[in-house]
Write an enzyme that holds these catalytic residues in place. Sequence first.
Site, short mmCIF file in Angstrom:
data_model
loop_
_atom_site.label_atom_id
_atom_site.label_comp_id
_atom_site.label_asym_id
_atom_site.label_seq_id
_atom_site.Cartn_x
_atom_site.Cartn_y
_atom_site.Cartn_z
N ILE A 84 0.83 -1.06 -0.02
CA ILE A 84 0.06 -0.30 -0.01
C ILE A 84 1.01 1.14 0.00
CG2 ILE A 84 -1.93 1.25 0.94
CD1 ILE A 84 -2.59 -1.71 0.13
N LYS A 85 0.64 1.90 -1.01
CA LYS A 85 1.50 3.13 -1.19
C LYS A 85 0.74 4.34 -0.45
CE LYS A 85 3.81 4.56 -4.79
NZ LYS A 85 3.71 5.00 -6.25
N VAL A 86 1.64 5.12 0.52
CA VAL A 86 1.11 6.09 1.16
C VAL A 86 1.89 7.29 1.00
CG1 VAL A 86 0.04 6.79 3.41
CG2 VAL A 86 -0.13 4.51 2.89
#
Length: 223
Positions: A84-86
């Site tokens: 998950i890219k945040v």
Amino acid sequence: MELLLDTANVEEIKKYCDLYEIKGVTTNPTILSSAKGGFFELFWSIKKIIQDRQLHIQVTAVNWEDMIKEAEAITASLGKDVYIKVPVDEQGIKAMKELKHMQYHVTATAVYTIQQAMLASTVGADYVAPYFNRMNNLNIDSKKVIGDIVTLFDKDNSPTKVLAASFKNTQQVLDSLTVGAHAVTVPGAILSQMVSNSLIDGAVEAFRADWVRTYGNKMIHEL
Ligand code: E4P
């Protein structure tokens, strides 16, 4: 050294996963804006091609609660192994902290500064993605920032890896790796540029001509 593809183009992913040793695929909302197909349909197709390789998908929400909901929806559909890219702002830091408590894979993105990378590492991000070309555009010394992040993580024995991103030419990729980036995510066209120039073409053609002059058109396995 890890090599990832920075694209959501299915044909490009097929081509480069076949030709090169690709560790995974990274995307962001801008990359998705030029891809075809619905969000989940597109990622199902990508997943089918890349199989066990990493898939990094960016959340789009601006508050951490919604980022978590997006991450849950992504992994419910595509599997818990998705990264998950945040983006690293305050809401992003809180989201990453929660996601790591929930055993997610996390990539901290939109990194322009060493302090963003440091904070992402303290909450346990698996990767931080500093943006090489975008830093250059702001007259920030990208090479120095990436090198400093690597040095800081080394000093701290941090397990967080540096995944350099945002490349517009091959030199930027090499500059990231020579200052110690553990991984780079690169568009396919830039990978091709690394091995296409007139010197390489000339050498290949000259070897081929000498071979044909000596042995004709047969290949070694046909002799
Ligand atoms: C990848 O993770 C980044 O989102 C991407 O490399 C950014 O690239 P850009 O600066 O070309 O948009």
